[in-house]
Design a protein around this motif. Structure first.
Motif, PDB file in Angstrom:
ATOM      1  N   SER A 207     -17.624 -36.326 -46.588  1.00  0.00           N
ATOM      2  CA  SER A 207     -16.839 -35.092 -46.572  1.00  0.00           C
ATOM      3  C   SER A 207     -15.823 -35.052 -47.710  1.00  0.00           C
ATOM      4  N   ASP A 208     -15.383 -33.858 -48.053  1.00  0.00           N
ATOM      5  CA  ASP A 208     -14.346 -33.718 -49.075  1.00  0.00           C
ATOM      6  C   ASP A 208     -13.045 -34.374 -48.617  1.00  0.00           C
ATOM      7  N   GLU A 209     -12.838 -34.455 -47.308  1.00  0.00           N
ATOM      8  CA  GLU A 209     -11.643 -35.139 -46.793  1.00  0.00           C
ATOM      9  C   GLU A 209     -11.674 -36.623 -47.148  1.00  0.00           C
ATOM     10  N   GLN A 210     -12.865 -37.197 -47.162  1.00  0.00           N
ATOM     11  CA  GLN A 210     -12.991 -38.597 -47.566  1.00  0.00           C
ATOM     12  C   GLN A 210     -12.659 -38.760 -49.039  1.00  0.00           C
ATOM     13  N   PHE A 211     -13.100 -37.810 -49.859  1.00  0.00           N
ATOM     14  CA  PHE A 211     -12.750 -37.838 -51.278  1.00  0.00           C
ATOM     15  C   PHE A 211     -11.236 -37.761 -51.437  1.00  0.00           C
ATOM     16  N   GLU A 212     -10.595 -36.899 -50.663  1.00  0.00           N
ATOM     17  CA  GLU A 212      -9.148 -36.749 -50.712  1.00  0.00           C
ATOM     18  C   GLU A 212      -8.443 -38.064 -50.360  1.00  0.00           C
ATOM     19  N   PHE A 213      -8.955 -38.778 -49.380  1.00  0.00           N
ATOM     20  CA  PHE A 213      -8.366 -40.062 -48.988  1.00  0.00           C
ATOM     21  C   PHE A 213      -8.372 -41.043 -50.155  1.00  0.00           C
ATOM     22  N   GLY A 214      -9.517 -41.202 -50.791  1.00  0.00           N
ATOM     23  CA  GLY A 214      -9.611 -42.133 -51.913  1.00  0.00           C
ATOM     24  C   GLY A 214      -8.760 -41.696 -53.090  1.00  0.00           C
ATOM     25  N   LEU A 215      -8.756 -40.383 -53.363  1.00  0.00           N
ATOM     26  CA  LEU A 215      -7.958 -39.879 -54.468  1.00  0.00           C
ATOM     27  C   LEU A 215      -6.471 -40.110 -54.218  1.00  0.00           C
ATOM     28  N   SER A 216      -6.023 -39.904 -52.988  1.00  0.00           N
ATOM     29  CA  SER A 216      -4.608 -40.119 -52.652  1.00  0.00           C
ATOM     30  C   SER A 216      -4.212 -41.579 -52.842  1.00  0.00           C
ATOM     31  N   MET A 217      -5.099 -42.498 -52.444  1.00  0.00           N
ATOM     32  CA  MET A 217      -4.814 -43.920 -52.634  1.00  0.00           C
ATOM     33  C   MET A 217      -4.651 -44.237 -54.122  1.00  0.00           C
ATOM     34  N   PHE A 218      -5.515 -43.656 -54.924  1.00  0.00           N
ATOM     35  CA  PHE A 218      -5.448 -43.899 -56.366  1.00  0.00           C
ATOM     36  C   PHE A 218      -4.175 -43.309 -56.967  1.00  0.00           C
ATOM     37  N   VAL A 219      -3.861 -42.068 -56.597  1.00  0.00           N
ATOM     38  CA  VAL A 219      -2.670 -41.412 -57.144  1.00  0.00           C
ATOM     39  C   VAL A 219      -1.427 -42.228 -56.820  1.00  0.00           C
ATOM     40  N   ASN A 220      -1.325 -42.709 -55.597  1.00  0.00           N
ATOM     41  CA  ASN A 220      -0.145 -43.494 -55.234  1.00  0.00           C
ATOM     42  C   ASN A 220      -0.066 -44.807 -56.000  1.00  0.00           C
ATOM     43  N   SER A 221      -1.230 -45.396 -56.315  1.00  0.00           N
ATOM     44  CA  SER A 221      -1.210 -46.632 -57.099  1.00  0.00           C
ATOM     45  C   SER A 221      -0.725 -46.367 -58.523  1.00  0.00           C
ATOM     46  N   VAL A 222      -1.089 -45.215 -59.072  1.00  0.00           N
ATOM     47  CA  VAL A 222      -0.620 -44.857 -60.415  1.00  0.00           C
ATOM     48  C   VAL A 222       0.870 -44.556 -60.395  1.00  0.00           C
ATOM     49  N   LEU A 223       1.333 -43.848 -59.374  1.00  0.00           N
ATOM     50  CA  LEU A 223       2.762 -43.567 -59.260  1.00  0.00           C
ATOM     51  C   LEU A 223       3.565 -44.863 -59.157  1.00  0.00           C
ATOM     52  N   ALA A 224       3.022 -45.837 -58.442  1.00  0.00           N
ATOM     53  CA  ALA A 224       3.697 -47.138 -58.351  1.00  0.00           C
ATOM     54  C   ALA A 224       3.755 -47.805 -59.721  1.00  0.00           C
TER      55      ALA A 224
END
Length: 231
Positions: A207-224
């Motif tokens: 699902s697109d929600e699963q894509f959103e989960f992975g993308l959010s994890m990545f975005v937060n790692s970049v912000l860190a």
């Protein structure tokens, strides 16, 4: 390529140009896959002779290159606040996913060809990297972010494509999810206890929600990495 050719239709001569050929080829590839594209079949689809098509493109490889050039070169990344790197990363990630969902053949093209077209590199790489750099994501990190976002979208779209229950809210998609949920739940509990227990959630994997989960994890790692608050 030769411009200004004409083809015969049921009502006489009709103008045709390379863009018509690329559009028809892209439609065939998206609907049936790259393997179903042939010069003869494409010529038939367009209502022209095979030799007429060869006057524009020298063969299937050149047509595939033209498809990649068209799709990547025309890639659109919606606007996002350059002062918000998280928003920029998410916008780029979804732009890649939208492109690949709209044109499934692009997934195959990325897996089989390397483009050197300046038009495709301008739209699919230069413009994206510029957005990242303008958002304060620079140097090696910008390249790594670009690499992750395009390959993540590529892999996810490839996984999602045959699992049609993962997209949409239609009755058909809901019925497919119900069937898939039943499939997981009815597996031998002694051999697959975890899958049976999680059967309700397993249907959300494509699902697109699963894509959103992975993308959010990545975005937060970049912000860190940028020492910015996570979102």
């Amino acid at each position: 390529m030769v411009n200004g050719k004409a083809r015969k239709g049921g009502r006489g001569l009709k103008a045709i140009d390379p863009q018509d050929i690329v559009a028809a080829a892209l439609r065939i590839c998206d609907e049936q896959g790259l393997d179903h594209l042939t010069v003869r079949g494409l010529a038939t689809e367009l209502g022209i002779g095979t030799m007429t098509l060869y006057s524009y493109f020298r063969g299937k490889d050149e047509i595939l290159d033209a498809i990649a050039d068209h799709v990547l070169g025309e890639m659109v990344v919606p606007p996002a606040d350059p002062a918000d790197p998280a928003a920029v990363l998410r916008t780029v990630g979804y732009a890649f996913l939208d492109l690949m969902q709209a044109h499934p053949s692009v997934v195959q093209l990325f897996g089989t060809r390397v483009t050197t077209s300046q038009h495709s590199l301008k739209g699919g790489m230069e413009a994206v990297l510029t957005r990242l750099v303008d958002a304060g994501i620079r140097d090696d990190l910008a390249v790594r972010c670009y690499g992750f976002l395009i390959t993540y979208a590529l892999g996810f779209a490839h996984y999602q494509y045959p699992r049609t229950w993962g997209r949409g809210d239609s009755d058909e998609a809901a019925e497919l999810r119900r069937q898939r949920r039943h499939f997981y739940a009815s597996m031998p509990a002694g051999e697959f206890p975890t899958m049976v227990e999680l059967s309700e959630r397993l249907v959300s994997l494509p699902s697109d929600e699963q894509f959103e989960f992975g993308l959010s994890m990545f975005v937060n790692s970049v912000l860190a990495e940028l020492k910015l608050p996570q979102r």
